[in-house]
Write an enzyme that holds these catalytic residues in place. Structure first.
Site, PDB file in Angstrom:
ATOM      1  N   GLY A 575       0.831  -1.198   0.000  1.00 49.16           N
ATOM      2  CA  GLY A 575       0.000   0.000   0.000  1.00 49.16           C
ATOM      3  C   GLY A 575       0.856   1.234   0.000  1.00 49.16           C
ATOM      4  N   GLU A 576       0.200   2.404  -0.204  1.00 47.75           N
ATOM      5  CA  GLU A 576       0.927   3.656  -0.214  1.00 47.75           C
ATOM      6  C   GLU A 576       0.004   4.778   0.215  1.00 47.75           C
ATOM      7  OE1 GLU A 576       1.429   5.559  -4.264  1.00 47.75           O
ATOM      8  OE2 GLU A 576       1.192   3.458  -4.815  1.00 47.75           O
ATOM      9  N   GLN A 578       0.218   9.371   1.528  1.00 44.70           N
ATOM     10  CA  GLN A 578       0.822  10.670   1.298  1.00 44.70           C
ATOM     11  C   GLN A 578       2.240  10.753   1.829  1.00 44.70           C
ATOM     12  OE1 GLN A 578      -1.586  13.872   2.663  1.00 44.70           O
ATOM     13  NE2 GLN A 578      -0.115  15.445   2.142  1.00 44.70           N
ATOM     14  N   PHE A 579       2.536  10.055   2.926  1.00 46.48           N
ATOM     15  CA  PHE A 579       3.835  10.215   3.557  1.00 46.48           C
ATOM     16  C   PHE A 579       4.717   8.980   3.471  1.00 46.48           C
ATOM     17  CE2 PHE A 579       1.206  13.323   5.961  1.00 46.48           C
ATOM     18  CZ  PHE A 579       1.845  14.449   5.495  1.00 46.48           C
ATOM     19  N   GLU A 581       5.115   4.382   2.292  1.00 44.06           N
ATOM     20  CA  GLU A 581       4.643   3.151   1.676  1.00 44.06           C
ATOM     21  C   GLU A 581       4.756   1.996   2.658  1.00 44.06           C
ATOM     22  OE1 GLU A 581       7.114   2.661  -1.715  1.00 44.06           O
ATOM     23  OE2 GLU A 581       5.997   4.105  -2.942  1.00 44.06           O
ATOM     24  N   ASP A 722      -9.668   0.943  14.232  1.00 39.66           N
ATOM     25  CA  ASP A 722      -9.909   0.422  12.881  1.00 39.66           C
ATOM     26  C   ASP A 722      -9.831  -1.102  12.892  1.00 39.66           C
ATOM     27  OD1 ASP A 722     -10.442   0.343  10.207  1.00 39.66           O
ATOM     28  OD2 ASP A 722      -8.444   0.967   9.555  1.00 39.66           O
TER      29      ASP A 722
END
Length: 867
Positions: A575-576, A578-579, A581, A722
């Site tokens: 996943g990746e 904004q800041f 990966e 979450d």
């Protein structure tokens, strides 16, 4: 180029119409809740002062709430220890003009994780002229305000009653001598009335059928004798009295509290005289008086009002006189508009004549403009409500010589805005259609990309595509806390976890990032998809290369060791954001870094599969610091059902943390593949029915492990926020460990509901109070566990509430709030035991959070169901 939303367009149209109609609503404490500039920078440094400062880096100018520019030590701290009775130390804010202040916010000192000072309690003093100071107290006389419980949470407190002031002082109070630090914000709107004080006779007491009814001005902040002078009180607090004066808007207050009233017997001349002093000479259009008219109890609105004006030292001889029409039918309280004839003055003296035994007022406000322009419509500060009153009296005629031209221009502007709104709505519909198609393409692209072997991880430093939206550009943003304690303003969302003291002295974070809420009881949160901040990156303080000394982790239970990054081989991108990966890698020689409980049986030369979180090299200073603090948190988590932090790479950029990765991937995908192997969708045979029932025990065994891991987190006062099958990993023999990678994966983008420009929320797993109130607690994690258990027992066949759209899911949370029996629950999964669904799953979704079971109880219940 800045864009505005449909909501903002309607917001502007509303205020344009409001100004055109010669104003029809009075200052309303429920709407007047805008940040006044400590956070946004509208209040300049020279307008913030203090009695003293501990050092130059804790000066008054650093007392801005949630100031995030990296300057100073993060708060104002006084030079000496605060004393319980002394109240000598204060932080003062000059607003440059009178403001109606309804709410205050405070925070402690963070100092990039090095500080832990905050004010547990404080008082407020205020002044309208900078000379006469008044101590605030609530409607029951209490002066001390409960403040912060840690250095990170923003604590908002409603001021009941509100205050009207230009200068405000925050004065920390402590039970014991201690150093305190504060950051503050004020919320309200500009006080456009300009009223500095009113002078009235003190209110009287009525005895009605043996009941004592008090009509005194109990919140008046001036001098009190037989006559109240040099202050403001209930006649300007924005609260209008009810039709029946025996009842009050304020819970727990005495009969008559909403009104200030007088008996005819005490005034031989037959009138009550009031004097109103203003900040400067004004041109007065009208005055509005909220009166009670319950004539069946001897109360009527005034018979006549005569007002005198003064611009200098003497009162003008000719008054403005007004007689309202007599109402002998309706007993409802109402506003009466007294036209003031565009008279110019800095003070007004009005005499209100009795028409019955009693006269009761609850609110008085003035419409005025600058005396220079002789215009009743004064310029309004964008974003603020106007200080005017409803129900204009029909006898008051407004000069409309220029009004028609103004209305014509505004109608043309509104027509243009409506056209723009239609275009925006059309584009949004078209964009949704494109998003559905692009989501399928993204999933296909991810599947293809994960199958490709690429070069060694050390060369993977390409820039990332941000999935986050930009933050709101609005200067003003109203704050509506639904409870007084620990409700954080949405624009002050923290980006990544910071530390607070927990029960076992762990440093941990409790501020929000992607999810706009505050964790209750100061509990830090575990899962944030930590590198997926949706906040706009700061423009200041970015450092491209920083070597981090490993003594940063000194004092942890087990110091993290530096792993040679050249021994990491890239396998897949999980996943990746904004800041950074999340990568799946093979780690050569990782066995030497494992604790005994994590030792593997394979040949020590075999590389170990690990997950690696990396931070972008150009991430800002705050993101870097918070990434290191997350390492510190995870390094202390020790539980067989929690994913373990194994090592770090922080000697050079990019910063990395290396965690366990289970060979069977995440639980969601594992259960999907298990379903495909075990069952046919239709025409189940008896054998398959038996297999289904036997599978339930294995699935409950998985749930037991998740409950065990959550029991451990809750024992440390951690809130996950979450919890879902996508955030659990599966190892050999159905071993389950809780992780937090879900939000960073494109595969699960459909599980998160995007709030435009702000955040993504896993609403289908969230409790009603988390969605509606922004409240995250252990009990909200219990709710999410119930949904996760439902996922497990359905083998992730479908998304929770798959029959509902995202908007309908949010509407369903409203039904939980209203609790009228219309809320929709997730259905009982096939083969699920009644005791698990009725006694456990449904109990996790109880409306009252306090009635939900603890994770210890959940774990015990599931263990019993396996027996």
């Amino acid at each position: 180029m800045k864009f505005i939303t449909v909501h903002q367009l309607l917001h502007h149209v509303f205020f344009l119409l409001l100004a055109t109609a010669a104003v029809r609503c009075q200052v309303n404490p429920e709407m007047c809740r805008y940040p006044l500039g400590m956070t946004g920078g509208q209040i300049q440094d020279e307008d913030i002062s203090a009695s003293s400062q501990w050092s130059e880096s804790t000066a008054a100018r650093f007392g801005r709430l949630d100031l995030d520019n990296g300057d100073g030590d993060g708060a104002w701290c006084p030079d000496i220890m605060s004393e319980p009775d002394g109240l000598k130390e204060y932080l003062q804010v000059d607003l440059r003009s009178l403001h109606f202040i309804t709410l205050v916010g405070t925070q402690g000192r963070h100092a990039d994780g090095m500080g832990n000072e905050f004010a547990q309690r404080y008082r407020i003093k205020y002044s309208r002229d900078g000379t006469n100071w008044v101590g605030w107290h609530d409607r029951k006389g209490r002066q001390v305000i409960e403040g912060n419980r840690n250095a990170y949470d923003v604590v908002l407190k409603d001021l009941e009653p509100p205050i009207i002031a230009r200068f405000v002082r925050f004065m920390p109070v402590t039970d014991h001598s201690m150093i305190v630090c504060m950051r503050v914000e004020l919320y309200g709107c500009e006080w456009l009335d300009g009223l500095m004080s009113y002078s009235i006779p003190d209110g009287h007491q009525m005895i009605y059928r043996g009941l004592d009814v008090y009509f005194n001005d109990s919140v008046y902040d001036g001098a009190s004798a037989e006559r109240l002078t040099k202050g403001l009180g209930q006649l300007t607090d924005g609260t209008w009295g009810l039709d029946d004066f025996l009842h009050s808007h304020m819970y727990g207050m005495w009969p008559g509290y909403d009104f200030v009233g007088w008996s005819n017997r005490s005034f031989p001349k037959g009138y009550v005289e009031m004097i109103f002093e203003f900040d400067h000479v004004r041109n007065f259009t009208s005055m509005k008086v909220h009166c009670n008219n319950m004539f069946s109890r001897g109360v009527r609105m005034f018979r006549q009002a005569g007002c005198y004006f003064r611009s200098g030292s003497d009162w003008e001889a000719e008054p403005v006189t007004f007689r309202p029409s007599v109402d002998r039918v309706s007993q409802s309280a109402r506003f009466v508009t007294v036209p003031l004839g565009d008279r110019t003055a800095s003070a007004i003296k009005c005499r209100f004549h009795f028409s019955d035994m009693w006269m009761l007022f609850s609110e008085i406000a003035f419409q005025s403009g600058s005396a220079v322009y002789n215009n009743s419509l004064t310029p309004r500060k964008h974003g603020h409500p106007t200080n005017t009153l409803p129900a204009d009296d029909p006898t008051h005629k407004v000069d409309d010589s220029n009004t028609r031209i103004l209305i014509g221009c505004l109608v043309a502007i509104i027509a243009i805005l409506l056209t723009i709104i239609v275009i925006i709505l059309w584009r949004q519909v078209w964009q949704k259609m494109l998003e559905k198609a692009s989501r399928r393409m993204l999933d296909d692209e991810l599947t293809a990309r994960l199958a490709v072997q690429t070069q060694a991880f050390s060369s993977q430093h390409s820039s990332l595509t941000s999935e986050g939206g930009s933050t709101s550009n609005s200067t003003y943003e109203r704050i509506f806390p639904l409870c007084a304690d620990y409700q954080e303003p949405s624009r002050l969302i923290r980006k990544l976890p910071e530390f607070a003291q927990s029960t076992d002295h762990l440093d941990s974070g409790s501020s929000s990032k992607a999810l706009p809420a505050t964790v209750s009881d100061g509990a830090p949160h575990y899962a944030e998809a930590d590198i997926i901040s949706l906040q706009e990156a700061s423009d200041s303080g970015t450092n491209s290369t920083t070597a981090v000394s490993m003594n940063l982790f000194a004092g942890t239970e087990s110091s993290m060791r530096e792993f040679p990054r050249h021994k990491l081989t890239f396998k897949e991108k999980l996943g990746e954001g904004q800041f950074g990966e999340v990568h799946l890698c093979e780690a050569e020689g990782m066995q030497d870094f494992l604790d005994e409980d994590l030792a593997v049986d394979e040949n020590s030369d075999s590389p170990l599969l690990v997950a690696v979180k990396t931070l972008r090299e150009d991430a800002n200073k705050n993101a870097r610091n918070d990434f290191l603090k997350e390492i510190r948190i995870m390094s202390r988590l020790r539980d067989p059902n929690i994913v373990r932090l194994l090592a770090v790479c922080v000697d050079t950029d990019p910063l990395c943390m290396i965690t366990e990765y289970m060979e069977n991937g995440d639980l969601n995908q594992f259960l999907c593949s298990l379903r495909r192997k075990q069952f046919q969708e239709d025409n189940k045979t008896e054998q398959e029915e038996k297999e289904g029932k036997s599978m339930v025990s294995k699935l409950i065994g998985m749930a037991v492990q998740i409950a065990s891991g959550m029991k451990y987190l809750s024992s440390l006062n951690f809130v996950h926020r979450d919890l879902a099958t996508r955030n659990c990993l599966v190892g050999k023999n159905f071993t389950i460990k809780i992780a937090d990678f879900g939000m960073s994966r494109n595969l699960y983008r459909g599980d998160y509901y995007r709030i435009q420009g702000r955040a993504v929320l896993p609403i289908r797993w969230m409790s009603w109070e988390s969605i509606l109130l922004g409240k995250f607690t252990m009990a909200s994690d219990v709710w999410a566990f119930g949904v996760t258990l439902w996922e497990i027992l359905t083998l992730c066949k479908e998304q929770p509430y798959s029959q509902l759209s995202d908007e309908q899911v949010i509407e369903n949370t409203g039904e939980f709030f209203r609790d009228q029996g219309k809320q929709v629950y997730l259905p009982k999964p096939p083969y699920c035991p009644d005791s698990v669904y009725n006694d456990l799953m449904l109990s996790c979704w109880r409306r009252n959070a306090k009635q939900r079971p603890s994770f210890q109880e959940i774990h015990a219940h599931l263990m019993e169901s396996l027996a």
